[in-house]
Design a protein around this motif. Structure first.
Motif, PDB file in Angstrom:
ATOM      1  N   GLU A  73      33.257  45.112  40.823  1.00 58.74           N
ATOM      2  CA  GLU A  73      32.542  44.502  39.035  1.00 58.74           C
ATOM      3  C   GLU A  73      32.768  42.907  39.252  1.00 58.74           C
ATOM      4  O   GLU A  73      32.511  41.751  38.164  1.00 58.74           O
ATOM      5  CB  GLU A  73      33.593  44.148  38.147  1.00 58.74           C
ATOM      6  CG  GLU A  73      33.528  45.743  38.352  1.00 58.74           C
ATOM      7  CD  GLU A  73      32.922  46.312  36.827  1.00 58.74           C
ATOM      8  OE1 GLU A  73      32.534  45.583  35.783  1.00 58.74           O
ATOM      9  OE2 GLU A  73      32.263  47.418  36.686  1.00 58.74           O
ATOM     10  N   LEU A  74      33.339  42.136  40.211  1.00 56.67           N
ATOM     11  CA  LEU A  74      32.994  40.254  40.703  1.00 56.67           C
ATOM     12  C   LEU A  74      33.375  40.358  42.256  1.00 56.67           C
ATOM     13  O   LEU A  74      34.299  41.252  42.598  1.00 56.67           O
ATOM     14  CB  LEU A  74      34.429  39.624  39.664  1.00 56.67           C
ATOM     15  CG  LEU A  74      35.484  38.247  39.346  1.00 56.67           C
ATOM     16  CD1 LEU A  74      33.547  37.532  38.771  1.00 56.67           C
ATOM     17  CD2 LEU A  74      36.111  38.517  39.082  1.00 56.67           C
ATOM     18  N   VAL A 127      37.069  44.391  42.524  1.00 53.28           N
ATOM     19  CA  VAL A 127      36.772  42.878  42.939  1.00 53.28           C
ATOM     20  C   VAL A 127      37.024  42.675  44.499  1.00 53.28           C
ATOM     21  O   VAL A 127      37.886  43.098  45.258  1.00 53.28           O
ATOM     22  CB  VAL A 127      37.595  41.843  42.232  1.00 53.28           C
ATOM     23  CG1 VAL A 127      38.844  42.091  42.367  1.00 53.28           C
ATOM     24  CG2 VAL A 127      37.169  40.454  42.904  1.00 53.28           C
ATOM     25  N   TYR A 149      34.365  36.846  34.630  1.00 48.87           N
ATOM     26  CA  TYR A 149      34.138  39.054  34.459  1.00 48.87           C
ATOM     27  C   TYR A 149      34.910  38.939  33.170  1.00 48.87           C
ATOM     28  O   TYR A 149      33.876  40.186  32.874  1.00 48.87           O
ATOM     29  CB  TYR A 149      35.665  39.290  35.449  1.00 48.87           C
ATOM     30  CG  TYR A 149      36.211  40.285  34.484  1.00 48.87           C
ATOM     31  CD1 TYR A 149      34.709  41.470  35.446  1.00 48.87           C
ATOM     32  CD2 TYR A 149      37.228  40.877  34.297  1.00 48.87           C
ATOM     33  CE1 TYR A 149      35.754  42.249  35.082  1.00 48.87           C
ATOM     34  CE2 TYR A 149      37.688  42.135  34.222  1.00 48.87           C
ATOM     35  CZ  TYR A 149      37.068  43.039  34.670  1.00 48.87           C
ATOM     36  OH  TYR A 149      36.826  44.793  34.099  1.00 48.87           O
TER      37      TYR A 149
END
Length: 359
Positions: free
Chosen positions: A270-271, A194, A350
């Motif tokens: 991912e985020l 992240v 997410y």
């Protein structure tokens, strides 16, 4: 020079200048404008006047022929040029020699409209602000109640150019990805990551470290995401304090990546969870679900653009000083913003991403 699929009454132009010497976020938000402009003028030369660092986000952009760096000042820590800053007149005279047929001014300052007029271009379009409409041949009112992307696209209406799409894009090279792999090889070991961007050029956009720590603890311990931090070299110590406060593992890359390498890093996340900042827009442009934390700035105008991104704010928190336009060292809308709101938004975003990937 003109796409036969667009209206016949758009101005004829072989050389076009777009003026957008702003910061990182402002510059990447110009992409939808440039893409629709290029669709209308597939064979024209299209140059963009950009800031010394922020303009790098448009490298490899297929809609631009040349990025012209406009470097007259060094006041912004995320847009510092190299070498000697030049005068305003240096750029004015240089642009005049290029003999542009059309200029689109995406800034709202009087000086940028003057630059457009000084080029001698017969078509000059921009916002009718700062009493500068007399310097333009075509102008539109500035609607501050819409997103910045939509606002810039309004200017295309001056030339009768249709808007076919509005999505963001980023162009990241294999070389930039390889460089990130050298610097952060752990990104390729299977652990999901992240992006955390807690630094801001303007102190009034900063979210308290104690609140950030709560967010980090959830993302690290509950979501099993490894935090990565980016920014200027001056931001390194901030992230070291944050990692220590949260008592989580983290990869602090502040000052270790170029802007282009940072974009490459973002594409592997991912985020992203960021304050209102350029990296929030870059992560969104790279296709990464992004949560942006807002305080006194307008989330409806400056949120990460796209349906998969979220702006977190709480307008129920009153701030009398903000309403009276007083300077503050701490904004209640940020200092009192419950970190659980950020956590809930990040977790939901997410979870949606994981569902899409697993389908």
């Amino acid at each position: 020079m003109i796409n036969p699929d667009v209206p016949k009454d758009i101005p004829r132009a072989n050389r076009i200048l777009v003026i957008r010497y702003r910061f990182i976020g402002d510059t990447i938000l110009t992409v939808p404008f440039l893409r629709n402009l290029r669709r209308a003028y597939p064979r024209a030369i299209i140059d963009v006047l950009v800031g010394p660092q922020s303009g790098l986000v448009l490298e490899n952009c297929p809609y631009v022929n040349e990025l012209i760096t406009f470097d007259t000042t060094r006041f912004h820590k995320y847009d510092q040029g190299q070498g000697k800053a030049q005068s305003f007149w240096h750029y004015a005279n240089m642009l005049r020699k290029n003999k542009y047929d059309a200029v689109f001014v995406l800034k709202r300052s009087l000086s940028s409209a003057f630059l457009a007029w000084y080029t001698g271009a017969r078509f000059r379009a921009g916002y009718a602000t700062e009493g500068r409409a007399f310097l333009l041949t075509h102008s539109v009112p500035w609607n501050k109640n819409i997103h910045e992307v939509d606002s810039t696209l309004d200017i295309l209406g001056c030339a009768n150019i249709p808007v076919a799409d509005k999505h963001l894009e980023a162009w990241i090279s294999d070389k930039e990805i390889s460089r990130v792999r050298e610097i952060a090889p752990q990104l390729w070991n299977g652990q999901r990551a992240v992006l955390i961007h807690a630094a801001a050029a303007h102190p009034d956009k900063m979210y308290p470290l104690e609140s950030w720590a709560a967010v980090l603890q959830h993302l690290s311990r509950k979501e099993k995401l490894l935090p990565y931090f980016t920014g200027a070299e001056a931001d390194f110590s901030l992230y070291e304090r944050l990692i220590s406060l949260a008592q989580v593992d983290g990869i602090n890359l502040a000052g270790k990546l170029t802007l282009r390498e940072s974009m490459a890093l973002y594409s592997k996340m991912e985020l992203a969870v960021c304050v209102d900042s350029g990296p929030a827009h870059l992560a969104a442009a790279a296709g990464i679900p992004t949560v942006a934390i807002f305080g006194p700035t307008d989330p409806f105008r400056w949120r990460p653009y796209g349906d998969q991104h979220v702006a977190v704010f709480d307008r129920s928190i009153s701030c009398e000083a903000c309403h009276k336009h007083k300077e503050l060292t701490e904004h209640a809308c940020l200092s009192q913003l419950d970190p659980q709101k950020v956590i809930d938004s990040a977790s939901a975003l997410y979870a949606t991403r994981r569902q899409i990937i697993n389908c």
